[in-house]
Design a protein around this motif. Sequence first.
Motif, mmCIF file in Angstrom:
data_model
loop_
_atom_site.group_PDB
_atom_site.id
_atom_site.type_symbol
_atom_site.label_atom_id
_atom_site.label_comp_id
_atom_site.label_asym_id
_atom_site.label_seq_id
_atom_site.Cartn_x
_atom_site.Cartn_y
_atom_site.Cartn_z
ATOM 1 N N ASP A 47 0.828 -1.149 -0.034
ATOM 2 C CA ASP A 47 0.146 0.021 -0.107
ATOM 3 C C ASP A 47 0.822 1.291 -0.153
ATOM 4 N N LEU A 48 1.556 1.678 -1.055
ATOM 5 C CA LEU A 48 2.472 2.493 -1.225
ATOM 6 C C LEU A 48 2.045 3.680 -2.261
ATOM 7 N N ASP A 49 2.690 4.927 -1.957
ATOM 8 C CA ASP A 49 2.275 5.907 -2.759
ATOM 9 C C ASP A 49 3.097 5.795 -4.429
ATOM 10 N N GLU A 50 2.312 6.075 -5.280
ATOM 11 C CA GLU A 50 2.967 6.026 -6.317
ATOM 12 C C GLU A 50 4.451 6.214 -6.867
ATOM 13 N N PRO A 51 4.840 7.376 -6.349
ATOM 14 C CA PRO A 51 6.241 7.909 -6.476
ATOM 15 C C PRO A 51 7.162 6.738 -6.026
ATOM 16 N N VAL A 52 6.822 5.868 -4.875
ATOM 17 C CA VAL A 52 7.695 4.901 -4.527
ATOM 18 C C VAL A 52 7.908 3.849 -5.757
ATOM 19 N N LEU A 53 7.230 3.603 -6.333
ATOM 20 C CA LEU A 53 7.145 2.598 -7.356
ATOM 21 C C LEU A 53 8.431 3.155 -8.508
ATOM 22 N N LEU A 54 8.376 4.377 -8.465
ATOM 23 C CA LEU A 54 9.512 4.821 -9.458
ATOM 24 C C LEU A 54 11.082 3.946 -9.057
ATOM 25 N N LEU A 55 11.217 3.873 -7.805
ATOM 26 C CA LEU A 55 12.389 3.232 -7.399
ATOM 27 C C LEU A 55 12.882 2.267 -8.222
ATOM 28 N N PRO A 56 12.161 1.037 -8.232
ATOM 29 C CA PRO A 56 12.558 -0.178 -8.938
ATOM 30 C C PRO A 56 12.623 0.245 -10.432
ATOM 31 N N ILE A 57 11.996 0.906 -11.215
ATOM 32 C CA ILE A 57 11.986 1.226 -12.426
ATOM 33 C C ILE A 57 13.325 1.969 -12.643
ATOM 34 N N GLY A 58 13.838 3.128 -11.781
ATOM 35 C CA GLY A 58 15.124 3.588 -11.971
ATOM 36 C C GLY A 58 16.236 2.904 -11.802
ATOM 37 N N TYR A 59 15.948 1.840 -10.638
ATOM 38 C CA TYR A 59 17.061 0.937 -10.569
ATOM 39 C C TYR A 59 17.318 -0.227 -11.745
ATOM 40 N N SER A 60 16.118 -0.670 -12.403
ATOM 41 C CA SER A 60 16.315 -1.469 -13.518
ATOM 42 C C SER A 60 17.023 -0.543 -14.660
ATOM 43 N N ILE A 61 16.727 0.535 -14.719
ATOM 44 C CA ILE A 61 17.445 1.461 -15.842
ATOM 45 C C ILE A 61 18.833 1.297 -15.705
ATOM 46 N N VAL A 62 19.077 1.766 -14.362
ATOM 47 C CA VAL A 62 20.799 1.799 -13.827
ATOM 48 C C VAL A 62 21.535 0.621 -14.072
ATOM 49 N N ALA A 63 20.768 -0.499 -13.487
ATOM 50 C CA ALA A 63 21.652 -1.709 -13.549
ATOM 51 C C ALA A 63 21.663 -2.270 -15.014
ATOM 52 N N THR A 64 20.676 -1.885 -15.956
ATOM 53 C CA THR A 64 20.910 -2.492 -17.062
ATOM 54 C C THR A 64 21.856 -1.618 -17.884
ATOM 55 N N VAL A 65 21.848 -0.421 -17.760
ATOM 56 C CA VAL A 65 22.929 0.564 -18.585
ATOM 57 C C VAL A 65 24.287 0.059 -18.089
ATOM 58 N N THR A 66 24.227 -0.020 -16.739
ATOM 59 C CA THR A 66 25.716 -0.274 -16.147
ATOM 60 C C THR A 66 26.099 -1.652 -16.841
ATOM 61 N N PHE A 67 25.445 -2.650 -16.847
ATOM 62 C CA PHE A 67 26.005 -4.079 -17.391
ATOM 63 C C PHE A 67 26.432 -4.014 -18.729
ATOM 64 N N PHE A 68 25.250 -3.086 -19.541
ATOM 65 C CA PHE A 68 25.578 -2.977 -21.136
ATOM 66 C C PHE A 68 26.940 -2.256 -21.449
ATOM 67 N N GLY A 69 27.242 -1.125 -20.424
ATOM 68 C CA GLY A 69 28.277 -0.532 -20.328
ATOM 69 C C GLY A 69 29.522 -1.357 -20.259
ATOM 70 N N MET A 70 29.684 -2.034 -19.302
ATOM 71 C CA MET A 70 30.699 -2.685 -18.843
ATOM 72 C C MET A 70 30.831 -3.873 -20.077
#
Length: 244
Positions: free
Chosen positions: A141-164
């Motif tokens: 039962d969370l506020d919608e902005p909290v759901l942006l955390l895993p979206i942002g983390y997914s972007i960062v993790a994917t870009v980091t892996f691709f960059g390496m």
Amino acid sequence: MTTTDPMPTLTETLTRLRAAQKGHARGAPAYSVYVNRRIGRVLAAIGYRLGLTPNQVTMVSAAHTFAGIVLLATMPPSWWSGIVVAALLVLGYAWDSADGQVARLRGGGSVAGEWLDHFVDAIKIATLHLAVLIGLFRFGDLDEPVLLLPIGYSIVATVTFFGMILNDLLKGARGVASTHARGGGTLGRSLLLVPTDFGLLCLVFLLWGAPPAFLTVYAALFAANTLFLCAASVKWFREMRRVG
């Protein structure tokens, strides 16, 4: 070892693995170097004695990892589900370390095996944080902005892996040593990079049953990984300019 040679004992296999162990990659964080590799060494010795091929070990790793990811998306957060998810992810990560060690015991790996290993890693990185998103959306039962955390983390993790991966690919094509060439590294550097360690992220799911605590630590790791990517991208671009 020929087909007529007896299978070495578990202790002998572990001794062979320690002797053949490569230096860790520069910049490898502490959990991966000092914990995950050692667990992976034991699993590699067990897998080798069971007759598993490196590709089969990779699939064992995938089975553990994706079972944990599915549980995140389908089971309500609780202490017991967090422990199970963390255990599955930790074992999946350790088996991921074991496949290369099994390859060395068997006399070397293959290009196809390396591709499979990276392909499974890519799926894992792309889906783990999306499973967190689904789990939080379905059961929290969370506020919608909290759901942006895993979206942002997914972007960062994917870009980091691709960059390496891209860094190593471009450097290898030009005969330049990899960004993550093996040869050791300092303990201080390894500890400094612990927040970027996938193994630490696996352990954070022990807090899955306490959403406020989980989200606090998860957000802190997301911030640390974002800062790392920003700094690393500048460094990588400068390296590519030198290579060019």
